[in-house]
Design an enzyme around this catalytic site. Structure first.
Site, PDB file in Angstrom:
ATOM      1  N   ARG A  20       0.837  -1.211   0.000  1.00 36.42           N
ATOM      2  CA  ARG A  20       0.000   0.000   0.000  1.00 36.42           C
ATOM      3  C   ARG A  20       0.871   1.259   0.000  1.00 36.42           C
ATOM      4  O   ARG A  20       0.383   2.344  -0.256  1.00 36.42           O
ATOM      5  CB  ARG A  20      -0.869   0.029   1.261  1.00 36.42           C
ATOM      6  CG  ARG A  20      -1.875  -1.077   1.341  1.00 36.42           C
ATOM      7  CD  ARG A  20      -3.277  -0.518   1.132  1.00 36.42           C
ATOM      8  NE  ARG A  20      -4.287  -1.541   1.290  1.00 36.42           N
ATOM      9  CZ  ARG A  20      -4.862  -1.842   2.459  1.00 36.42           C
ATOM     10  NH1 ARG A  20      -4.521  -1.179   3.545  1.00 36.42           N
ATOM     11  NH2 ARG A  20      -5.786  -2.761   2.513  1.00 36.42           N
ATOM     12  N   GLU A  32      -1.741  -8.187  -5.412  1.00 37.41           N
ATOM     13  CA  GLU A  32      -3.144  -8.547  -5.666  1.00 37.41           C
ATOM     14  C   GLU A  32      -3.275 -10.011  -6.069  1.00 37.41           C
ATOM     15  O   GLU A  32      -4.214 -10.687  -5.655  1.00 37.41           O
ATOM     16  CB  GLU A  32      -3.747  -7.648  -6.750  1.00 37.41           C
ATOM     17  CG  GLU A  32      -4.028  -6.224  -6.294  1.00 37.41           C
ATOM     18  CD  GLU A  32      -5.044  -6.152  -5.154  1.00 37.41           C
ATOM     19  OE1 GLU A  32      -5.797  -7.118  -4.952  1.00 37.41           O
ATOM     20  OE2 GLU A  32      -5.062  -5.136  -4.437  1.00 37.41           O
ATOM     21  N   GLN A  37      -7.356 -15.588  -2.655  1.00 38.51           N
ATOM     22  CA  GLN A  37      -7.480 -16.830  -1.862  1.00 38.51           C
ATOM     23  C   GLN A  37      -6.483 -16.906  -0.709  1.00 38.51           C
ATOM     24  O   GLN A  37      -6.294 -17.983  -0.140  1.00 38.51           O
ATOM     25  CB  GLN A  37      -7.255 -18.090  -2.738  1.00 38.51           C
ATOM     26  CG  GLN A  37      -7.863 -18.065  -4.093  1.00 38.51           C
ATOM     27  CD  GLN A  37      -9.344 -18.396  -4.067  1.00 38.51           C
ATOM     28  OE1 GLN A  37      -9.859 -18.871  -3.067  1.00 38.51           O
ATOM     29  NE2 GLN A  37     -10.028 -18.121  -5.158  1.00 38.51           N
ATOM     30  N   GLY A  76      -0.616 -22.080  -2.714  1.00 44.97           N
ATOM     31  CA  GLY A  76      -1.735 -22.787  -3.348  1.00 44.97           C
ATOM     32  C   GLY A  76      -2.266 -22.076  -4.581  1.00 44.97           C
ATOM     33  O   GLY A  76      -1.836 -20.966  -4.910  1.00 44.97           O
ATOM     34  N   TYR A 115     -11.653  -7.209 -11.268  1.00 44.96           N
ATOM     35  CA  TYR A 115     -11.257  -6.676  -9.963  1.00 44.96           C
ATOM     36  C   TYR A 115      -9.789  -6.229  -9.962  1.00 44.96           C
ATOM     37  O   TYR A 115      -9.458  -5.105  -9.567  1.00 44.96           O
ATOM     38  CB  TYR A 115     -11.491  -7.712  -8.840  1.00 44.96           C
ATOM     39  CG  TYR A 115     -10.678  -7.351  -7.639  1.00 44.96           C
ATOM     40  CD1 TYR A 115     -11.050  -6.279  -6.844  1.00 44.96           C
ATOM     41  CD2 TYR A 115      -9.474  -8.002  -7.352  1.00 44.96           C
ATOM     42  CE1 TYR A 115     -10.269  -5.866  -5.784  1.00 44.96           C
ATOM     43  CE2 TYR A 115      -8.688  -7.600  -6.300  1.00 44.96           C
ATOM     44  CZ  TYR A 115      -9.095  -6.535  -5.514  1.00 44.96           C
ATOM     45  OH  TYR A 115      -8.313  -6.112  -4.478  1.00 44.96           O
ATOM     46  N   ASP A 133     -14.007  -6.291  -4.586  1.00 44.51           N
ATOM     47  CA  ASP A 133     -13.659  -7.611  -4.040  1.00 44.51           C
ATOM     48  C   ASP A 133     -14.718  -8.008  -3.015  1.00 44.51           C
ATOM     49  O   ASP A 133     -15.715  -7.300  -2.831  1.00 44.51           O
ATOM     50  CB  ASP A 133     -12.240  -7.599  -3.452  1.00 44.51           C
ATOM     51  CG  ASP A 133     -12.143  -6.785  -2.178  1.00 44.51           C
ATOM     52  OD1 ASP A 133     -13.127  -6.085  -1.821  1.00 44.51           O
ATOM     53  OD2 ASP A 133     -11.088  -6.835  -1.519  1.00 44.51           O
ATOM     54  N   CYS A 187     -16.042  -3.760   8.863  1.00 40.02           N
ATOM     55  CA  CYS A 187     -17.293  -4.379   8.403  1.00 40.02           C
ATOM     56  C   CYS A 187     -17.029  -5.865   8.146  1.00 40.02           C
ATOM     57  O   CYS A 187     -17.129  -6.358   7.031  1.00 40.02           O
ATOM     58  CB  CYS A 187     -17.793  -3.670   7.143  1.00 40.02           C
ATOM     59  SG  CYS A 187     -19.492  -4.097   6.737  1.00 40.02           S
ATOM     60  N   CYS A 194     -19.739  -1.834  14.104  1.00 43.99           N
ATOM     61  CA  CYS A 194     -20.528  -0.692  13.629  1.00 43.99           C
ATOM     62  C   CYS A 194     -20.351   0.535  14.519  1.00 43.99           C
ATOM     63  O   CYS A 194     -20.473   1.670  14.046  1.00 43.99           O
ATOM     64  CB  CYS A 194     -22.002  -1.067  13.563  1.00 43.99           C
ATOM     65  SG  CYS A 194     -22.307  -2.483  12.490  1.00 43.99           S
ATOM     66  N   CYS A 197     -17.630   2.577  13.014  1.00 37.97           N
ATOM     67  CA  CYS A 197     -17.596   2.633  11.549  1.00 37.97           C
ATOM     68  C   CYS A 197     -17.860   4.059  11.050  1.00 37.97           C
ATOM     69  O   CYS A 197     -18.844   4.683  11.452  1.00 37.97           O
ATOM     70  CB  CYS A 197     -18.656   1.684  10.993  1.00 37.97           C
ATOM     71  SG  CYS A 197     -18.786   1.799   9.193  1.00 37.97           S
ATOM     72  N   CYS A 203     -25.674   3.869   6.931  1.00 38.15           N
ATOM     73  CA  CYS A 203     -25.784   2.424   6.708  1.00 38.15           C
ATOM     74  C   CYS A 203     -27.220   1.940   6.997  1.00 38.15           C
ATOM     75  O   CYS A 203     -27.689   1.973   8.133  1.00 38.15           O
ATOM     76  CB  CYS A 203     -24.792   1.681   7.607  1.00 38.15           C
ATOM     77  SG  CYS A 203     -24.864  -0.098   7.343  1.00 38.15           S
TER      78      CYS A 203
HETATM   79  S1  SF4 Z   1     -22.285   0.386   9.986  1.00 37.51           S
HETATM   80 FE1  SF4 Z   1     -22.753  -0.748   8.124  1.00 37.51          FE
HETATM   81  S2  SF4 Z   1     -20.937  -0.477   6.857  1.00 37.51           S
HETATM   82 FE2  SF4 Z   1     -20.359   0.062   8.946  1.00 37.51          FE
HETATM   83  S3  SF4 Z   1     -19.538  -1.807   9.859  1.00 37.51           S
HETATM   84 FE3  SF4 Z   1     -21.713  -1.732  10.341  1.00 37.51          FE
HETATM   85  S4  SF4 Z   1     -22.699  -2.872   8.731  1.00 37.51           S
HETATM   86 FE4  SF4 Z   1     -20.661  -2.366   7.988  1.00 37.51          FE
END
Ligand code: SF4
Length: 338
Positions: A20, A32, A37, A76, A115, A133, A187, A194, A197, A203
């Site tokens: 990154r 990538e 996997q 693998g 992707y 992804d 997530c 959450c 988040c 959301c």
């Molecule tokens: S608020 Fe929604 S987007 Fe954020 S972690 Fe929870 S489920 Fe995922």
């Protein structure tokens, strides 16, 4: 605006991962492919050793696959590395060792799907291309309560379009990294965090307390998918190049030539190695054939025959009995012959 919060959150909270901290398309590509996997923690030491050994695309292209194998043994799914090695040779032979910088050229390389092409274009070249992804799919389906089956192509297409519409055009690289990081660290499939988040306020599944109902994925089929480039090669006399199969499955039958690849450039080179010089004419169709244990996904292309230097292949017009000795997977292509 919540997605701005996501970008700020990423800048503060990102894990320090070597792939990154670079804009090298080569390094990003290697990472990538290794991450397909494979978990980050498992792939990291492999990634470091691989980049240390094969410092450039040229270094990778010039060795045989047998020399690459020890550096990926243990990860693998070796087909991905065989295709990566093929792609390095295409880049070296056709682009002078410089990684191509358009989506179409990147996507045409062996082993690079939608992707991976999106991830390279957005994070190495800072172009606004979606990289969808599993992590990003989970975030999007939860944010917008999308309950379509993520195993279906129509769902993937819908999510790709949605992700494309959300990309930050000023910082597409940060957007791509941030969505993946959010899926990987916040997530999560089970017990999403959450409460911390950055997208919580927009959301929909959080609002309804049904986060873990998404995404919906139907049961898997156990059949192996093989992707082929299937070549309909003909000359001015409308004679087609056929091969008599020696492998057990269709031994003694006649087939069009095909190679496990998703790249026209690679296929043309592969044909040349078989002694068949061609000019690519056109994409004809995509066709699927289901066997008991596997599914062939054939991308069918027409080629003009320029030169045939190998006696193991046959030239036949469509009325020749060889065309009656084809497995169904290939006889169904006869409808596309001229
Ligand atoms: S608020 Fe929604 S987007 Fe954020 S972690 Fe929870 S489920 Fe995922």
């Amino acid at each position: 605006m919540a997605f701005k919060d996501l970008l700020s959150w990423y800048k503060k909270n990102q894990r320090q991962l070597p792939f990154r901290q670079t804009t090298s398309p080569y390094k990003i590509w290697v990472a990538e492919i290794m991450l397909q996997q494979t978990q980050v923690v498992t792939m990291l030491p492999y990634y470091e050793r691989f980049i240390h050994k094969f410092t450039t695309i040229e270094a990778l292209a010039k060795v045989s696959f047998e020399e690459v194998l020890p550096y990926v043994t243990g990860l693998g799914y070796y087909r991905r590395f065989r295709l990566m090695h093929q792609a390095a040779q295409v880049i070296f032979n056709h682009y002078g060792g410089q990684f191509p910088n358009t989506y179409q050229d990147v996507r045409a390389l062996p082993g690079i799907g939608e992707y991976t092409a999106g991830a390279i274009m957005s994070t190495a070249f800072k172009q606004p291309y979606s990289a969808l992804d599993g992590n990003v799919m989970r975030v999007l389906t939860r944010l917008f309560m999308i309950d379509d089956d993520i195993r279906k192509n129509t769902t993937i297409k819908r999510l790709n379009e949605l992700n494309q519409s959300l990309i930050d055009h000023k910082e597409p690289d940060i957007y791509t990294h941030a969505m993946m990081e959010l899926g990987a660290t916040i997530c999560k499939p089970v017990s999403p965090k959450c409460d911390i988040c950055p997208l919580q306020d927009m959301c929909q599944s959080y609002e309804h307390h049904i986060q873990t109902s998404f995404p919906y994925k139907s049961k898997a089929t156990s059949k192996k998918h093989v992707k082929y480039m299937t070549c309909i090669i003909y000359n001015d006399q409308k004679q087609y190049v056929l091969k008599k199969e020696t492998q057990a499955l269709f031994e003694g039958m006649y087939l069009f030539l095909q190679v496990e690849s998703e790249s026209v450039v690679y296929t043309t080179e592969w044909l040349l190695e078989q002694g068949i010089e061609v000019e690519h004419l056109e994409f004809i169709t995509q066709i699927k054939h289901v066997f008991t244990h596997q599914i062939w996904e054939m991308e069918v292309h027409a080629f003009k025959l320029l030169n045939l230097n190998d006696q193991q292949f046959f030239l036949a017009t469509v009325d020749h009995p060889m065309f009656n000795m084809m497995p169904k997977a290939h006889s169904k292509l006869n409808q596309f012959l001229k």
